[in-house]
Design a protein around this motif. Structure first.
Motif, short mmCIF file in Angstrom:
data_model
loop_
_atom_site.label_atom_id
_atom_site.label_comp_id
_atom_site.label_asym_id
_atom_site.label_seq_id
_atom_site.Cartn_x
_atom_site.Cartn_y
_atom_site.Cartn_z
N THR A 1 -2.40 -4.12 -28.11
CA THR A 1 -1.99 -5.86 -27.94
C THR A 1 -0.76 -6.09 -28.14
N ASP A 2 -1.14 -7.39 -27.15
CA ASP A 2 0.37 -7.93 -27.41
C ASP A 2 1.09 -9.21 -27.61
N VAL A 3 0.21 -9.91 -29.03
CA VAL A 3 0.99 -10.33 -28.85
C VAL A 3 -0.49 -10.80 -31.21
N VAL A 4 0.49 -10.73 -31.93
CA VAL A 4 -0.51 -10.58 -33.42
C VAL A 4 -0.29 -11.66 -34.29
N VAL A 5 -0.93 -12.48 -34.92
CA VAL A 5 -1.30 -13.79 -35.19
C VAL A 5 -1.63 -13.41 -36.97
N ASN A 6 -0.57 -13.56 -37.70
CA ASN A 6 -0.46 -13.79 -39.41
C ASN A 6 -1.25 -14.83 -39.67
N LEU B 1 4.01 -18.57 -26.54
CA LEU B 1 4.51 -17.17 -26.34
C LEU B 1 3.85 -17.13 -24.96
N GLU B 2 2.79 -17.21 -24.01
CA GLU B 2 2.33 -17.17 -23.24
C GLU B 2 3.54 -18.05 -22.15
N ALA B 3 3.56 -19.05 -22.55
CA ALA B 3 4.58 -19.58 -21.66
C ALA B 3 5.95 -18.95 -21.61
N ASP B 4 5.90 -18.67 -22.21
CA ASP B 4 7.64 -17.27 -22.42
C ASP B 4 7.89 -16.34 -21.82
N THR B 5 6.94 -16.65 -20.25
CA THR B 5 7.64 -15.39 -19.19
C THR B 5 7.70 -14.35 -19.23
N GLY C 1 3.37 -21.36 -43.97
CA GLY C 1 3.80 -19.47 -42.96
C GLY C 1 2.34 -19.53 -41.74
N LEU C 2 2.43 -19.68 -40.82
CA LEU C 2 1.75 -18.89 -40.14
C LEU C 2 2.51 -18.30 -38.83
N TYR C 3 2.23 -17.36 -38.08
CA TYR C 3 3.77 -16.29 -37.48
C TYR C 3 2.58 -15.98 -36.41
N ALA C 4 2.46 -16.47 -35.46
CA ALA C 4 2.41 -15.56 -33.80
C ALA C 4 3.44 -14.54 -33.33
N PHE C 5 3.66 -13.28 -33.26
CA PHE C 5 4.74 -12.39 -33.21
C PHE C 5 4.32 -11.15 -32.02
#
Length: 244
Positions: free
Chosen positions: A89-94, A114-118, A178-182
């Motif tokens: 996976t590319d991104v993990v959301v907690n 994150l998607e916009a941050d190419t 406390g939401l995160y997308a890593f």
């Protein structure tokens, strides 16, 4: 961009034991949270990471996917990193297991950042909301965040930051949610770093990322759900569920 959601779900809780298996209008809290995340349709997969056989059975009865933790962990990032170690996976959301009212808008906004941050300059994204009441600003249970001009986190603290030396000067304050997308690589690196001085002092794991030079993009939101930390929160959640 492949995206998965992980819901950490420890059975034991200091303030409210077994809160995740409490009934929330016909289904356990953890099941409500799992279904809320699943129903956003934002993710390629949704996984509940737990140390509890009871929680495992509850999620599997809904057709959900469960990862059983084989190690004890000091932080949520460590628990999630273990769960996704072998997943492509590319991104993990907690999303915490006690957040049945999690906002789709907040999740989408983190993914969009994150998607916009190419160039992949941002390692993770998180969420904040304005606070104005001084008792909330002073409350050490409300984690505050200060920002640079692009809404990247400079520092998180339980203290009042920034400190208003001139009381008449207006200053916006933000409470961290406390939401995160890593990015998956950031999670992997987190598990290899030593716990830093700032993290040890504040007891805030997100400071480990800042201490190691990682960029955290903060998303502004007014969408704040009801996190279930106490029995009073559960009562409030039940009443809110009726209104919906």
């Amino acid at each position: 961009m492949k995206k998965i959601a992980v819901i950490p779900a420890r059975y034991n809780s200091t303030r409210f034991p077994a809160k995740l298996v409490q009934d929330l209008n016909g289904k356990p809290v953890i099941v409500r949270t799992y279904l809320a995340v699943k129903n956003t349709q934002l993710f390629d997969d949704v996984i509940v990471a737990t140390d509890s056989e009871q929680i495992k059975q509850l999620i599997e009865s809904e057709g959900g996917r469960v990862f059983m933790s084989v190690r004890s962990h000091e932080s949520g990032s460590d628990r999630i990193a273990e769960a996704v170690a072998s997943i492509d996976t590319d991104v993990v959301v907690n999303i915490q297991g006690d957040e049945p009212f999690v906002s789709k808008e907040n999740l989408q906004a983190m993914l969009d950042a994150l998607e916009a941050d190419t160039e992949k300059q941002i390692s993770l994204a998180s969420v904040m909301t304005p606070i104005t009441a001084w008792e909330d600003i002073e409350n050490p249970n409300h984690v505050k965040v200060v920002l640079d001009k692009d809404d990247n986190a400079l520092y998180f603290s339980r203290s009042v930051i920034p400190y208003p030396r001139e009381k008449q000067q207006k200053m916006p304050y933000f409470k961290h949610i406390g939401l995160y997308a890593f990015r998956k690589e950031a999670l992997r690196q987190f598990t290899q770093w030593e716990t830093g001085v700032l993290e040890n002092i504040e007891k805030l794991e997100q400071l480990r990322y800042l201490e190691n030079g990682k960029k955290i993009k903060m998303i502004r939101t007014q969408h704040i759900g009801i996190g279930i930390d106490t029995e009073e929160d559960l009562t409030k959640a039940r009443l809110h569920w009726h209104k919906d």
